[in-house]
Design a protein around this motif. Structure first.
Motif, short mmCIF file in Angstrom:
data_model
loop_
_atom_site.label_atom_id
_atom_site.label_comp_id
_atom_site.label_asym_id
_atom_site.label_seq_id
_atom_site.Cartn_x
_atom_site.Cartn_y
_atom_site.Cartn_z
N ALA A 29 4.58 49.58 -6.46
CA ALA A 29 3.53 48.56 -6.56
C ALA A 29 2.22 49.21 -6.13
O ALA A 29 2.17 49.93 -5.13
N PHE A 30 1.16 48.92 -6.87
CA PHE A 30 -0.12 49.60 -6.71
C PHE A 30 -1.19 48.59 -6.31
O PHE A 30 -1.31 47.52 -6.93
N VAL A 31 -1.97 48.94 -5.28
CA VAL A 31 -3.09 48.11 -4.82
C VAL A 31 -4.37 48.93 -4.89
O VAL A 31 -4.65 49.73 -3.99
N PRO A 32 -5.16 48.78 -5.95
CA PRO A 32 -6.43 49.51 -6.02
C PRO A 32 -7.50 48.85 -5.16
O PRO A 32 -7.62 47.62 -5.16
N ARG A 54 8.26 51.08 -3.21
CA ARG A 54 7.20 51.94 -2.70
C ARG A 54 5.83 51.32 -2.98
O ARG A 54 5.62 50.72 -4.05
N VAL A 55 4.92 51.48 -2.02
CA VAL A 55 3.58 50.91 -2.15
C VAL A 55 2.54 52.02 -2.16
O VAL A 55 2.50 52.88 -1.27
N ILE A 56 1.68 51.98 -3.18
CA ILE A 56 0.60 52.95 -3.33
C ILE A 56 -0.72 52.19 -3.32
O ILE A 56 -0.89 51.21 -4.06
N ALA A 57 -1.65 52.60 -2.49
CA ALA A 57 -3.00 52.04 -2.50
C ALA A 57 -3.97 53.13 -2.93
O ALA A 57 -3.69 54.33 -2.75
N SER A 58 -5.07 52.74 -3.51
CA SER A 58 -6.11 53.72 -3.83
C SER A 58 -7.41 53.30 -3.16
O SER A 58 -7.65 52.12 -2.90
N ASP A 92 3.05 53.59 1.49
CA ASP A 92 3.65 54.92 1.40
C ASP A 92 2.65 56.00 1.01
O ASP A 92 2.75 57.14 1.47
N VAL A 93 1.72 55.63 0.14
CA VAL A 93 0.77 56.61 -0.41
C VAL A 93 -0.62 55.98 -0.45
O VAL A 93 -0.77 54.80 -0.78
N ASP A 146 4.92 49.96 -11.53
CA ASP A 146 5.66 48.83 -12.09
C ASP A 146 4.87 47.54 -11.89
O ASP A 146 4.89 46.65 -12.75
N TYR A 147 4.18 47.44 -10.76
CA TYR A 147 3.38 46.26 -10.43
C TYR A 147 2.00 46.72 -9.98
O TYR A 147 1.86 47.78 -9.34
N ALA A 148 0.98 45.91 -10.29
CA ALA A 148 -0.35 46.14 -9.75
C ALA A 148 -0.83 44.81 -9.17
O ALA A 148 -0.71 43.76 -9.80
N ILE A 149 -1.34 44.85 -7.94
CA ILE A 149 -1.68 43.65 -7.18
C ILE A 149 -3.19 43.50 -7.11
O ILE A 149 -3.90 44.43 -6.70
#
Length: 289
Positions: A29-32, A54-58, A92-93, A146-149
């Motif tokens: 899952a991605f949080v920009p 897993r959670v990825i932020a930018s 996580d990232v 897979d997901y973007a929040i």
């Protein structure tokens, strides 16, 4: 608290990390974000953790969504603080792309979304969603989650991104997160830190006036009358100007004018307070029959 957080700055690095997760059968899952993180952002991280393994932020302050005269240079950059918050929340990232890698000297492509991206914000910031669509497309292509929040506070932006992803056949689930508010109902924003004590008192009236407007329309008040009264109430409360107070359909964002609502709607507001532009929105229920 996560023991470690992986800081990645290269396109190759983020692609490789996501492929590694995928190889282990893990979802992402991605949080920009544009940084200057607060609890509103952390609420997105918490939702992301519920959606995926897993959670990825930018963190990237995107220049293409700032118009001339807006606060691109003044926008707060607090990378060390932001990374610490993300680590504490269990991300996580954190992907922090180098600006030169996002728009190199040969970059010439633009993306324009119609429909939901027209009107409201673009009446006052004409190029805003062009910049949003471009950077979101680039980030989603790089991270391939897979997901973007995305938060519902930027309601038109959320609708625009959903339209973009659907139209371009991106295999990504876009998830809207409820608006995070302070104890007085003010929507959390990086720009709230610009307010002094008196400014905060005025800003917090926005939620009160907005909720009152939504309630009266749900009771059967004429839409135009409710909207007009709300604009006057904002100015009387100390807002210097009002960009818009509008009632739109919740999905297509088509204009709903006059009469009594016969279905669900969304009230959207943008107003200026002590040099800070605030946006907010609230669901409106139709009058019970």
């Amino acid at each position: 608290m996560a023991e470690t957080i992986n800081i990645i700055r290269s396109e190759r690095g983020i692609r490789g990390q996501v492929w590694e997760y995928r190889g282990h059968g893990e979802t992402t899952a991605f949080v920009p974000t544009m940084g200057a993180l607060h609890d509103g952002h952390m609420s997105l991280i918490r939702l992301a953790k519920k959606k995926a393994d897993r959670v990825i932020a930018s963190i990237y302050v995107n220049p293409t969504q700032f118009a001339p005269g807006e606060d691109f240079d003044a926008y707060p950059r607090t990378e060390k603080h932001d990374v610490a918050l993300l680590k504490a929340e269990g991300a996580d990232v954190v992907y922090i792309p180098k600006p030169s890698s996002m728009y190199n000297v040969h970059h010439a492509t633009k993306i324009k979304v119609g429909g939901v991206a027209e009107g409201l914000e673009t009446d006052h910031r004409p190029t805003f969603f062009d910049g949003v669509a471009l950077v979101v497309t680039k980030l989603l292509n790089r991270v391939a989650p897979d997901y973007a929040i995305f938060g519902e506070k930027d309601y038109q932006q959320l609708a625009t991104i959903r339209r973009l992803v659907e139209d371009l056949d991106m295999p990504i689930n876009i998830v809207g997160a409820k608006i995070a508010r302070d104890e007085h109902g003010l929507a959390l924003s990086s720009r709230n830190k610009y307010f002094d004590t008196e400014g905060l008192k005025v800003a917090r009236r926005l939620n009160e006036i907005m909720r009152s407007c939504a309630l009266q329309m749900s009771k059967g008040e004429n839409v135009d009358l409710a909207v007009d009264r709300s604009k006057k109430a904002l100015l009387a409360a100390g807002f210097s100007s009002v960009d818009y107070v509008e009632v739109r359909s919740p999905n297509s964002l088509t204009v709903l004018e006059g009469g009594v609502l016969n279905g669900p709607a969304r009230l959207l507001v943008a107003a200026h307070c002590r040099g800070v532009r605030l946006i907010d929105n609230f669901p409106v229920k139709a009058k019970s029959k």
